[in-house]
Write an enzyme that holds these catalytic residues in place. Structure first.
Site, PDB file in Angstrom:
ATOM      1  N   LYS A  45       0.995  -1.318   0.224  1.00  0.00           N
ATOM      2  CA  LYS A  45       0.162  -0.017  -0.019  1.00  0.00           C
ATOM      3  C   LYS A  45       0.855   1.221  -0.024  1.00  0.00           C
ATOM      4  O   LYS A  45       1.789   1.347   0.881  1.00  0.00           O
ATOM      5  CB  LYS A  45      -0.924  -0.035   1.244  1.00  0.00           C
ATOM      6  CG  LYS A  45      -1.804  -1.121   1.173  1.00  0.00           C
ATOM      7  CD  LYS A  45      -2.722  -0.811   0.116  1.00  0.00           C
ATOM      8  CE  LYS A  45      -4.131  -1.898   0.374  1.00  0.00           C
ATOM      9  NZ  LYS A  45      -4.928  -1.684  -1.051  1.00  0.00           N
TER      10      LYS A  45
ATOM     11  N   ASP B 111      -0.209  -0.646  -4.775  1.00  0.00           N
ATOM     12  CA  ASP B 111      -1.676  -0.106  -4.810  1.00  0.00           C
ATOM     13  C   ASP B 111      -1.815   1.290  -3.844  1.00  0.00           C
ATOM     14  O   ASP B 111      -1.703   1.347  -2.809  1.00  0.00           O
ATOM     15  CB  ASP B 111      -2.676  -1.222  -4.003  1.00  0.00           C
ATOM     16  CG  ASP B 111      -4.135  -0.714  -4.015  1.00  0.00           C
ATOM     17  OD1 ASP B 111      -4.869  -1.545  -3.618  1.00  0.00           O
ATOM     18  OD2 ASP B 111      -4.327   0.085  -4.696  1.00  0.00           O
TER      19      ASP B 111
ATOM     20  N   GLU C 200      -1.373  -0.262  -8.953  1.00  0.00           N
ATOM     21  CA  GLU C 200      -2.719  -0.605  -8.973  1.00  0.00           C
ATOM     22  C   GLU C 200      -3.483   0.925  -8.399  1.00  0.00           C
ATOM     23  O   GLU C 200      -3.096   1.412  -7.625  1.00  0.00           O
ATOM     24  CB  GLU C 200      -3.232  -1.556  -7.958  1.00  0.00           C
ATOM     25  CG  GLU C 200      -4.526  -1.910  -7.860  1.00  0.00           C
ATOM     26  CD  GLU C 200      -4.883  -3.167  -6.796  1.00  0.00           C
ATOM     27  OE1 GLU C 200      -4.235  -4.326  -7.044  1.00  0.00           O
ATOM     28  OE2 GLU C 200      -5.768  -3.194  -6.175  1.00  0.00           O
TER      29      GLU C 200
ATOM     30  N   ASP D 106      -8.591  -0.341 -10.269  1.00  0.00           N
ATOM     31  CA  ASP D 106      -9.403  -0.926  -9.206  1.00  0.00           C
ATOM     32  C   ASP D 106     -10.578  -0.209  -9.043  1.00  0.00           C
ATOM     33  O   ASP D 106     -11.594  -0.652  -9.576  1.00  0.00           O
ATOM     34  CB  ASP D 106      -8.543  -1.148  -7.959  1.00  0.00           C
ATOM     35  CG  ASP D 106      -9.508  -2.064  -6.786  1.00  0.00           C
ATOM     36  OD1 ASP D 106      -8.723  -2.597  -5.879  1.00  0.00           O
ATOM     37  OD2 ASP D 106     -10.553  -2.145  -6.714  1.00  0.00           O
TER      38      ASP D 106
ATOM     39  N   LYS E 184     -13.898  -6.172  -7.996  1.00  0.00           N
ATOM     40  CA  LYS E 184     -14.708  -6.611  -6.707  1.00  0.00           C
ATOM     41  C   LYS E 184     -16.119  -6.902  -7.104  1.00  0.00           C
ATOM     42  O   LYS E 184     -16.819  -6.260  -7.894  1.00  0.00           O
ATOM     43  CB  LYS E 184     -14.800  -5.190  -6.054  1.00  0.00           C
ATOM     44  CG  LYS E 184     -13.496  -4.647  -5.627  1.00  0.00           C
ATOM     45  CD  LYS E 184     -12.694  -5.041  -4.177  1.00  0.00           C
ATOM     46  CE  LYS E 184     -11.626  -4.796  -3.924  1.00  0.00           C
ATOM     47  NZ  LYS E 184     -10.493  -4.542  -4.849  1.00  0.00           N
TER      48      LYS E 184
ATOM     49  N   TRP F  90      -8.586 -12.127  -3.163  1.00  0.00           N
ATOM     50  CA  TRP F  90      -8.273 -11.753  -1.767  1.00  0.00           C
ATOM     51  C   TRP F  90      -9.527 -11.980  -1.011  1.00  0.00           C
ATOM     52  O   TRP F  90     -10.503 -11.496  -1.326  1.00  0.00           O
ATOM     53  CB  TRP F  90      -7.731 -10.346  -2.004  1.00  0.00           C
ATOM     54  CG  TRP F  90      -7.630  -9.671  -0.554  1.00  0.00           C
ATOM     55  CD1 TRP F  90      -6.531  -9.547  -0.001  1.00  0.00           C
ATOM     56  CD2 TRP F  90      -8.524  -9.216   0.206  1.00  0.00           C
ATOM     57  NE1 TRP F  90      -6.411  -8.826   1.431  1.00  0.00           N
ATOM     58  CE2 TRP F  90      -7.915  -8.521   1.370  1.00  0.00           C
ATOM     59  CE3 TRP F  90      -9.640  -8.939   0.401  1.00  0.00           C
ATOM     60  CZ2 TRP F  90      -8.246  -7.854   2.588  1.00  0.00           C
ATOM     61  CZ3 TRP F  90     -10.396  -8.255   1.425  1.00  0.00           C
ATOM     62  CH2 TRP F  90      -9.779  -8.073   2.769  1.00  0.00           C
TER      63      TRP F  90
END
Ligand code: 0XW
Ligand code: MG
Length: 368
Positions: A164, A193, A218, A241, A265, A320
């Site tokens: 992250k 990300d 990402e 994303d 997602k 994930w």
């Protein structure tokens, strides 16, 4: 098979060893919404949606429950043997709110699979693998600590690790990327990300400073327009994303060549029905993608794993699940877990998950 009853539950999911951190955000507990559909053939379908707080996406738990209660009257008595038809009906009754509709969609596949004695993966085109690769999100932290955690996760069998970045001075992000790569490269796929938190100039500078490291960025910037503007100046692969909010957004991303893949997602897209459409678009263009959700327990995890198992192995970046951050399971016997970096695909009918209703408390809404 028709929908006979609808029950909605609220379930708090504290983050184990939290908070969960991302660029400029940290969450200590998540508010999940669980849907139970009782069919006229006696089968029960379970669905779930759990936004990652109120800022990750234009989604929130109260909104999910309000949307579901808005939809409930139109869903009662509906033929549930064709989830796509119900998806179209929901779109005709409520604009947007994919993340809420997804809970119904997932529950429909669960009930249908139980009725047909088939796992959900077989309703989505058939699994191509008996277990799916997972990946680990390392969270925001000190460069050395993140790199050390990466070593531990590599030893646990993860072959893809998500750093992250963002929300702090760039040099710390650059140091984190470099130190982690030095510790775990080259046989780990490393993703940075930013969860929309970088400005274009920051992305340019971080990419330049890490030009010798084969990392994937990402969702570095906030909007697809920013990504389009900066795309030609970045030599690293870029995945979208948060911008992949629906099928049309994915089509725009693909047609504008703004990315090399996606972090997808299931609930953000609206459930398994639209997610299979996006899966097939990515397949047609050989675009790798994950098969995740924002958060959630065994129900969401099972939905992601079933769908993920139907993705061409070469395109599946990983699944994930939030299980490592959740105490216990809705279904202690069949709950999904990550073992050696992989998750077994449930083979029982439907999702293969039967939540213990004592764990859910009383419904906050019921049609009976
Ligand atoms: C790593 N995730 C899949 C878990 C959280 O929902 C955030 C998300 C991401 O990729 O940003
Ligand atoms: Mg992401």
């Amino acid at each position: 098979m028709k929908i006979k009853e609808i029950h909605i539950y609220q379930k708090s999911l504290p983050v184990v060893d939290g908070p969960y951190t991302m660029g400029g955000v940290e969450v200590h507990a998540l508010d999940s919404t669980i849907v139970k559909l009782v069919m006229d053939n006696g089968r029960i379908g379970w669905g779930e949606t759990c936004p990652l707080g109120t800022t990750y996406q234009p989604e929130h738990a109260l909104g999910a429950r309000a949307a579901l209660q808005e939809l409930a009257p139109a869903l009662m008595g509906q033929d549930a043997t064709a989830p796509r038809r119900v998806w179209q009906l929901m779109n005709g009754r409520l604009n947007g709110h994919n993340y809420a509709k997804a809970a119904i969609d997932i529950a429909l596949y669960d009930a249908l699979g139980k009725t047909l004695n088939l796992p959900v993966s077989e309703l989505l085109g058939g699994r191509t693998m008996e277990s799916v690769p997972s990946y680990y999100a390392l969270g925001i932290g000190e460069p050395g600590e993140v790199a050390q955690l990466a070593v531990e996760k590599k030893q646990q069998g993860f072959q893809r690790l998500q750093l992250k970045i963002g929300g702090r001075p760039m040099h710390i992000d650059i140091e984190t990327i470099r130190k982690t790569w030095e510790k775990v490269g080259p046989d780990i796929r490393l993703v940075a990300d930013a969860n929309r938190s970088l400005m274009m100039q920051q992305l340019r500078q971080i990419s330049l400073a890490c030009s010798d490291i084969p990392i994937t960025f990402e969702q570095p910037c906030n909007t697809m327009d920013e990504m389009i503007a900066v795309r030609s100046q970045i030599q690293h692969p870029i995945y979208l994303d948060e911008n992949s909010i629906d099928v049309n957004a994915v089509l725009r991303a693909v047609s504008s060549n703004v990315c090399d893949g996606f972090g997808l997602k299931v609930t953000r897209l609206g459930g398994l029905t639209p997610m299979t459409t996006v899966r097939d678009i990515c397949e047609a263009r050989s675009l790798p993608h994950t098969c995740d959700d924002a958060w959630g327990g065994d129900i969401i995890a099972a939905a992601c794993v079933h769908l993920g198992s139907t993705v061409s192995p070469k395109l599946l970046e990983g699944v994930w699940i939030a299980a490592p951050y959740i105490e216990g399971h809705y279904d202690e016997e069949n709950g999904l877990v990550v073992e050696n970096g992989r998750i077994s695909v449930p083979t029982k009918p439907g999702l293969g998950i039967n939540p213990e209703e004592t764990k859910l408390g009383n419904p906050i809404f019921s049609t009976v």
